[in-house]
Design a protein around this motif. Structure first.
Motif, PDB file in Angstrom:
ATOM      1  N   ARG A  12      12.847   0.993   1.745  1.00  0.00           N
ATOM      2  CA  ARG A  12      11.866   1.745   2.534  1.00  0.00           C
ATOM      3  C   ARG A  12      10.467   1.660   1.919  1.00  0.00           C
ATOM      4  N   VAL A  13      10.389   1.800   0.603  1.00  0.00           N
ATOM      5  CA  VAL A  13       9.100   1.715  -0.090  1.00  0.00           C
ATOM      6  C   VAL A  13       8.478   0.334   0.112  1.00  0.00           C
ATOM      7  N   LEU A  14       9.265  -0.707  -0.076  1.00  0.00           N
ATOM      8  CA  LEU A  14       8.746  -2.068   0.070  1.00  0.00           C
ATOM      9  C   LEU A  14       8.361  -2.371   1.521  1.00  0.00           C
ATOM     10  N   MET A  15       9.145  -1.891   2.469  1.00  0.00           N
ATOM     11  CA  MET A  15       8.815  -2.104   3.881  1.00  0.00           C
ATOM     12  C   MET A  15       7.485  -1.421   4.230  1.00  0.00           C
ATOM     13  N   TYR A  16       7.300  -0.214   3.731  1.00  0.00           N
ATOM     14  CA  TYR A  16       6.052   0.509   3.988  1.00  0.00           C
ATOM     15  C   TYR A  16       4.870  -0.262   3.400  1.00  0.00           C
ATOM     16  N   CYS A  17       5.045  -0.746   2.188  1.00  0.00           N
ATOM     17  CA  CYS A  17       3.973  -1.547   1.562  1.00  0.00           C
ATOM     18  C   CYS A  17       3.699  -2.813   2.372  1.00  0.00           C
ATOM     19  N   ALA A  18       4.737  -3.442   2.894  1.00  0.00           N
ATOM     20  CA  ALA A  18       4.567  -4.645   3.711  1.00  0.00           C
ATOM     21  C   ALA A  18       3.789  -4.335   4.983  1.00  0.00           C
ATOM     22  N   ARG A  19       4.062  -3.193   5.577  1.00  0.00           N
ATOM     23  CA  ARG A  19       3.361  -2.805   6.812  1.00  0.00           C
ATOM     24  C   ARG A  19       1.903  -2.422   6.560  1.00  0.00           C
ATOM     25  N   HIS A  20       1.582  -2.105   5.321  1.00  0.00           N
ATOM     26  CA  HIS A  20       0.216  -1.705   4.960  1.00  0.00           C
ATOM     27  C   HIS A  20      -0.329  -2.637   3.883  1.00  0.00           C
ATOM     28  N   ALA A  21      -0.091  -3.931   4.076  1.00  0.00           N
ATOM     29  CA  ALA A  21      -0.481  -4.943   3.084  1.00  0.00           C
ATOM     30  C   ALA A  21      -1.989  -5.067   2.928  1.00  0.00           C
ATOM     31  N   ASP A  22      -2.754  -4.538   3.862  1.00  0.00           N
ATOM     32  CA  ASP A  22      -4.209  -4.643   3.824  1.00  0.00           C
ATOM     33  C   ASP A  22      -4.862  -3.641   2.870  1.00  0.00           C
TER      34      ASP A  22
END
Length: 154
Positions: A12-22
């Motif tokens: 979940r943490v990594l997915m959230y970071c991926a969605r907010h990569a900017d």
């Protein structure tokens, strides 16, 4: 087989970071938006920073972001880093356990094959795919499973 809570939270943490990569995201934001305990998120961030998946910055404007593009992070690798025990039965112990059938049993080989297939399938999917970001998947040379595009979550 059931994934540990730590693995679930890590994904979940990594997915959230991926969605907010900017941008960098904070531990507080991760915990709040994902409904996770802040201490667990801090441990995950520290662990994955040590493993080279996350970049961290302290202070004002600090936070966390993926160190590599999400399409270069395989779900299988994340699970391997997060899980502490893939022992499916007593016979997976190095000593073989106390099973009287161990000498001629084929169950250990069957479970080992199933575990390889399971992890192979996870290796065929990237963080970008499960997070719903990025371009189409690229091949990674995984013999047991080909990367595939996941259907959008409903």
């Amino acid at each position: 087989m059931r994934l540990a809570e730590y693995t679930d939270y890590s994904l979940r943490v990594l997915m959230y970071c991926a969605r907010h990569a900017d941008r960098r995201v904070t531990v507080a934001e991760l915990a709040e938006r994902q409904g996770l305990p802040r201490n667990q998120v801090m441990k995950i961030v520290a662990d994955f920073a040590r493993h080279g998946l996350l970049q961290t910055a302290r202070g004002r404007g600090g936070g966390v972001r993926l160190l590599r593009p999400a399409d270069q992070i395989r779900v299988g690798d994340v699970v391997r880093l997060s899980e502490t025990d893939f022992r499916m039965a007593e016979c997976f112990d190095d000593a073989g356990g106390s099973c009287a059938l161990a000498a001629g049993c084929r169950l250990r080989r069957l479970f080992a094959e199933a575990l390889r297939a399971y992890l192979g399938t996870l290796d065929g999917v990237t963080l970008a795919e499960i997070a719903g970001v990025g371009a189409a998947p690229r091949g990674r040379g995984v013999a047991t499973a080909r990367p595939r595009r996941l259907a959008a979550a409903a």
